[in-house]
Design an enzyme around this catalytic site. Sequence first.
Site, PDB file in Angstrom:
ATOM      1  N   ARG A 121     -10.609 -11.172   1.726  1.00  0.00           N
ATOM      2  CA  ARG A 121     -11.496 -12.187   1.149  1.00  0.00           C
ATOM      3  C   ARG A 121     -10.854 -13.563   1.175  1.00  0.00           C
ATOM      4  O   ARG A 121     -11.548 -14.583   1.177  1.00  0.00           O
ATOM      5  CB  ARG A 121     -11.931 -11.759  -0.265  1.00  0.00           C
TER       6      ARG A 121
ATOM      7  N   LYS B 240       0.826  -1.201   0.000  1.00  0.00           N
ATOM      8  CA  LYS B 240       0.000   0.000   0.000  1.00  0.00           C
ATOM      9  C   LYS B 240       0.862   1.252   0.000  1.00  0.00           C
ATOM     10  O   LYS B 240       1.994   1.219   0.469  1.00  0.00           O
ATOM     11  CB  LYS B 240      -0.849   0.030   1.286  1.00  0.00           C
TER      12      LYS B 240
HETATM   13  N1  BES Z   1      -8.121  -3.557   4.447  1.00  0.00           N
HETATM   14  C1  BES Z   1      -8.256  -3.139   3.109  1.00  0.00           C
HETATM   15  C2  BES Z   1      -9.508  -2.292   2.859  1.00  0.00           C
HETATM   16  C3  BES Z   1      -9.537  -0.939   3.545  1.00  0.00           C
HETATM   17  C4  BES Z   1      -9.030   0.171   2.908  1.00  0.00           C
HETATM   18  C5  BES Z   1     -10.118  -0.805   4.783  1.00  0.00           C
HETATM   19  C6  BES Z   1      -9.075   1.401   3.531  1.00  0.00           C
HETATM   20  C7  BES Z   1     -10.167   0.437   5.411  1.00  0.00           C
HETATM   21  C8  BES Z   1      -9.635   1.544   4.781  1.00  0.00           C
HETATM   22  C9  BES Z   1      -8.320  -4.345   2.173  1.00  0.00           C
HETATM   23  O1  BES Z   1      -7.578  -5.438   2.574  1.00  0.00           O
HETATM   24  C10 BES Z   1      -7.768  -3.898   0.867  1.00  0.00           C
HETATM   25  O2  BES Z   1      -6.614  -3.581   0.819  1.00  0.00           O
HETATM   26  N2  BES Z   1      -8.601  -3.897  -0.173  1.00  0.00           N
HETATM   27  C11 BES Z   1      -8.191  -3.486  -1.449  1.00  0.00           C
HETATM   28  C12 BES Z   1      -8.756  -4.439  -2.468  1.00  0.00           C
HETATM   29  C13 BES Z   1      -8.218  -4.253  -3.834  1.00  0.00           C
HETATM   30  C14 BES Z   1      -6.770  -4.667  -3.902  1.00  0.00           C
HETATM   31  C15 BES Z   1      -9.041  -5.072  -4.789  1.00  0.00           C
HETATM   32  C16 BES Z   1      -8.686  -2.069  -1.689  1.00  0.00           C
HETATM   33  O3  BES Z   1      -9.818  -1.762  -1.271  1.00  0.00           O
HETATM   34  O4  BES Z   1      -7.955  -1.275  -2.251  1.00  0.00           O
HETATM   35 MN    MN Z   2      -5.576  -5.315   1.905  1.00  0.00          MN
END
Ligand code: BES
Ligand code: MN
Length: 500
Positions: free
Chosen positions: A353, A279
């Site tokens: 997921r 990230k």
């Molecule tokens: N934990 C994150 C989602 C999230 C983002 C929660 C910001 C709270 C605040 C999740 O694991 C994630 O990283 N999701 C990705 C999915 C994507 C790679 C398809 C996302 O939402 O960017």
């Molecule tokens: Mn994630």
Amino acid sequence: MEIKVIAGDITKVKADAIIVNFFTGRRKLDGDIAALDKALDGAISQLVRQGEIKGKLNEVTVVHSLGKLPADRVVVAGLGKKAELSPNKVRGAVAETCRALRPKGVTSVATIAQGAGINGLSPEAAAQAVAEGVLLGLYSFRKHITSQKEKPGEIKQLTIVGSDRVKPRLEKGARKGEILAEAANLARDMVNEPANYMTPTRLAETATKLARNHGLEISVLEREQMAELGMGAMLGVAQGSRQPPKFIVLHYKGSRTKEPGVALIGKGITFDSGGISIKPAEKMEDMKGDMAGGAAVMAAITAIARLKPKINVVAIIPATENLPDGNALKPGDILTAMGGKTIEIISTDAEGRLVLADALDYAKKLGVKYIVDAATLTGACIIALGKVCTGAFTNRQALVDKVIAAGNEAGELIWQMPMYDEYKEQNKSDVADIKNVGGRGAGAITAAQFLAEFAGDTPWVHLDIAGTSLSDKEKAHLVKGATGVPARTLVNLVLALAKR
Ligand code: BES
Ligand code: MN
Ligand code: ZN
């Protein structure tokens, strides 16, 4: 905080502050507020006439009693329009009022069960909302602050005053409110705790302690046991971290039947760096809260154990970090989940997921009747709904209707999102049964469609709490940081399911 209920006359109560409510558009004082006004030689009615007290929602006016009453202050809390009164308004107004009184050195407050009888608000519901408002609104997380300076004051005692006749009902409501708010605050504590403290091991230890204190059965599966069960998706995420993963299972047995009842599944990523699909640095600290779903289901099952509904409940928390180690999962890898489905990894940041896939397979193997999962699953859900409400996704309308009703009761708003089959196409993989990212469009829905493949035919609701698990401001019963969502919703849901 001690919450007690007494029968008596509010004008005789000794406390640092007495809280009374006032609605907009009202001119004439009646009942308890009139009695207090009389004791104060008309100070309240004068402020109403002069327009300082308008009764607007969350308006707080402090009137000093200067020895005219046993209590030092009378605080008039605005509750907005009388016709729009709800438990949630009471919860919020009580929270705002107590927060306003805290820095004034107030340590004890008394109130009449605000609004009981208005808009069909029962004494139970009113007392419950007052108890929740105080406990949720005054929550703070100062565990790691060593300086005693700037410490806000502390309200140590709340007295709810009613008549002899309604006292038992007020007591019942206050106790339920206490249990629900304590559950939410327990979840908040876990979420606010940084990831170097709240590791998967610590999460499992917390669960073990809670199980002991509340008479729950617990099993914590270690890496080896997960491997034996074939939890390849969960272990795939865990392989990038030095911290051992834990698969936490808590059982509440409220029904004498053998049926496994309801499964509450909570995402337990104690830190989400994204893994190899790392990230950006901005706001990555918030990812210590990626176990908010796990914290909420753990807190909910302890509240359920205290309220003792006649139903069996299992809480399942797949807990691991998501980090980019030399052994980490890579984009392109293919994992096999517990039930045998193969998953192509497109992004290692879509890890939620993956761990939920194995948890869903595990719940199905237990044979549960309903599954509700809570997960900080997608940034896309924040784009869609903001921080106002949780997204709900389902394969069974009747179940999601109950979940939404339970959320409304808790003041934890939920909005249902579409699950048209057409969205499934986006998750199709060329090399495995399914892939873990469905492209740019409708990210919260394709994530839910991924989970739906694992929920199978079991009635299931997925709650995406990415936007609602953290608050960036103090507002009503919320404070900055963790919200405890959806712990209170889940408790309400289980109580409703047990009633039928
Ligand atoms: N934990 C994150 C989602 C999230 C983002 C929660 C910001 C709270 C605040 C999740 O694991 C994630 O990283 N999701 C990705 C999915 C994507 C790679 C398809 C996302 O939402 O960017
Ligand atoms: Mn994630
Ligand atoms: Zn995540």
